[in-house]
Design a protein around this motif. Structure first.
Motif, short mmCIF file in Angstrom:
data_model
loop_
_atom_site.label_atom_id
_atom_site.label_comp_id
_atom_site.label_asym_id
_atom_site.label_seq_id
_atom_site.Cartn_x
_atom_site.Cartn_y
_atom_site.Cartn_z
N UNK A 233 98.44 51.80 31.10
CA UNK A 233 98.53 51.53 29.65
C UNK A 233 99.22 52.63 28.85
N UNK A 234 99.25 53.86 29.37
CA UNK A 234 99.82 54.98 28.60
C UNK A 234 101.33 55.12 28.78
N UNK A 235 101.96 54.25 29.57
CA UNK A 235 103.40 54.40 29.86
C UNK A 235 104.23 54.24 28.58
N UNK A 236 105.08 55.23 28.30
CA UNK A 236 105.97 55.14 27.14
C UNK A 236 106.45 56.50 26.71
N UNK A 237 107.66 56.53 26.13
CA UNK A 237 108.25 57.81 25.70
C UNK A 237 107.55 58.32 24.43
N UNK A 238 107.45 59.65 24.34
CA UNK A 238 106.81 60.28 23.19
C UNK A 238 107.52 61.59 22.87
N UNK A 239 107.19 62.16 21.73
CA UNK A 239 107.61 63.52 21.42
C UNK A 239 106.35 64.36 21.27
N UNK A 240 106.41 65.59 21.78
CA UNK A 240 105.25 66.49 21.77
C UNK A 240 105.68 67.81 21.13
N UNK A 241 104.97 68.20 20.08
CA UNK A 241 105.31 69.47 19.40
C UNK A 241 104.11 70.40 19.45
N UNK A 242 104.41 71.69 19.61
CA UNK A 242 103.37 72.73 19.52
C UNK A 242 103.77 73.68 18.41
#
Ligand SMILES: [Zn+2]
Length: 484
Positions: A233-242
């Protein structure tokens, strides 16, 4: 300060016909003596730790060539060993995990969240946990709630494994010293695909992200490319910022970067060629070598890499100056090694793992080279080239086509797989590589052109043909504009 590092990694293709069991994992324990380039992230963690004069404890690393779901007993046994080694090393100040991010085991849709969670339970709230992931991963909210910093590779092909390990180390080390306070945020880009970083517009975008890091409170930005052959269910592109102590800024940056990534979706969506289109375009190129990527049979995406569709098409057309790598067929390797170099053999090759591999081919071949325990070297931006074992390998020539066959499943990361078996790659008109993109770093410098192809196979490159059952497909390319 005391740093503990370890990890378990594989990329799970839930559509692959092969399970992943204990014998598929290469496990490196603290006392094992391994060649340079075997565990680049951990070597980088170690040298960065020692450069600060701190203590480093290597727990273990376990890695398997991608295939299907890891068996439950294998996963639990590896995980528990890693956790026991952490417990034995306690107290520690920092835990660094080298994971993949798309590992699925029987009973565990998301092995990485499980590992990070259990590490947190052991070390308590104060110890800093840093995680390096392959960009073909799924990052969950639970992961960013539990870890202190997560940094992904930025390059595909992954030539920056050690470079990003060093980025992660610095972020976590600064946090452990109280200089910074990393805060993370995710943005769902609502798309699924493979995104190739040597090509525009992504090349410039990745360079821009690198330039943004370390300024204005931004510690790190990662593009989560996703792994399209994992039906979770978690499959998909994302952006991650720190960011440094500013969760609102992290959310803003993740959204801004994620929206821009999403805005490139059509340009990033290359339609691959069919077998016939790829061969016609290659034959029309007077130069060479033309490199054709058989993406559907990429071992690195969990495919068997014994499909025969492309080899059969080349033989049917009478193509007589080509090479193809790497066919996984341990039985054929054994037969060829028994025959020895120079033997002419009638051999049944490939097509053994199921319908996605096509039919086996009955060929008359000449054994032109044998290399026992061959390995290939994969160029990296930092440090030594990555060392990748191929097992026993042979070159079989059939009507002018050099077929590289190995006993260990793996994609051709570099031209080594041909040259170590005596094939002069620059003199070949066509080179077929069973690889999605990792071949690029080694082959682009010699290729007259590169063609991405969609043959049948377990890593079908047309995303809308992937038989997802568990993923919310309100995403591009199923929906043209999912944010509308
Ligand atoms: Zn990857």
């Amino acid at each position: 300060m005391k740093v503990f590092a370890g990890g378990i990694s594989t990329e799970t293709n839930t559509f692959s016909p092969m399970p992943t069991g204990m014998r598929d994992y290469t496990i490196i324990r603290p006392d094992d003596d391994v060649e340079k380039g075997t565990k680049p992230a951990f070597d980088q963690f170690q040298s960065d730790t020692e450069a600060r004069g701190w203590d480093y404890v290597f727990g273990m690393s376990a890695h398997s060539q991608p295939a299907g779901i890891t068996t439950r007993s294998t996963y639990e046994s590896l995980r528990d060993e890693l956790l026991e080694r952490l417990e034995a090393a306690m107290p520690v100040d920092i835990v660094l995990l080298g994971l993949h991010g798309a590992m699925v085991a029987d009973g565990y849709d998301d092995c990485e969240t499980d590992i990070i969670d259990r590490v947190r339970q052991i070390v308590g709230p104060e110890v800093k946990i840093g995680v390096e992931l392959d960009l073909h991963c799924d990052v969950t909210q639970a992961m960013i709630d539990t870890a202190d910093a997560i940094v992904l590779y930025k390059e595909y092909p992954h030539t920056d494994v050690a470079a990003r390990a060093s980025d992660l180390f610095n972020i976590i080390a600064d946090a452990a010293e109280g200089k910074t306070n990393p805060t993370m945020a995710l943005f769902d880009c609502r798309m699924i695909g493979l995104y190739l970083t040597p090509y525009e517009p992504l090349r410039s975008f990745v360079d821009e992200l690198l330039a943004m890091e370390g300024k204005d409170g931004i510690l790190s930005i990662s593009l989560v490319h996703c792994f399209p052959w994992g039906d979770v269910p978690t499959c998909g592109a994302q952006a991650l910022a720190i960011t440094d102590g500013d969760p609102d800024q992290a959310a803003r940056v993740a959204q801004e970067i994620g929206r821009r990534f999403h805005g490139m979706r059509r340009e990033l969506d290359q339609t691959p060629y069919s077998i016939d289109e790829a061969l016609e375009q290659a034959l029309a190129d007077p130069a060479g070598p033309v490199v054709i990527a058989d993406r559907a049979d990429n071992a690195g995406g969990g495919a068997p890499s014994d499909s025969t569709f492309m080899l059969k098409a080349m033989l049917d057309r009478g193509i007589d100056n080509a090479g193809i790598a790497t066919m996984w067929d341990p039985i054929a390797v054994q037969v060829a090694m028994s025959g020895g170099v120079g033997a002419n053999l009638d051999i049944r090759l490939g097509g053994k793992m199921g319908p996605m591999s096509g039919d086996p081919l009955d060929l008359t071949v000449k054994v032109t080279a044998i290399a026992e325990d061959m390995y290939q070297e994969w160029p990296q931006q930092h440090g030594d080239p990555m060392r990748i074992p191929c097992g026993d390998s042979v070159c079989l020539n059939c009507n002018g086509i050099d077929i590289i066959v190995s006993s260990k499943r793996g994609q051709p990361m570099s031209p080594d797989v041909f040259t170590k078996l005596g094939v002069d790659v620059k003199k070949k008109h066509i080179l077929v590589v069973k690889s999605s993109q990792h071949f690029y770093a080694g082959y682009a410098p010699i290729a007259s052109q590169i063609i991405y192809m969609a043959a049948p196979g377990a890593v079908a490159p047309r995303y809308t043909e992937i038989p997802f059952k568990r993923v919310d497909l309100h995403k591009y390319p199923w929906v043209e504009d999912p944010f509308a």
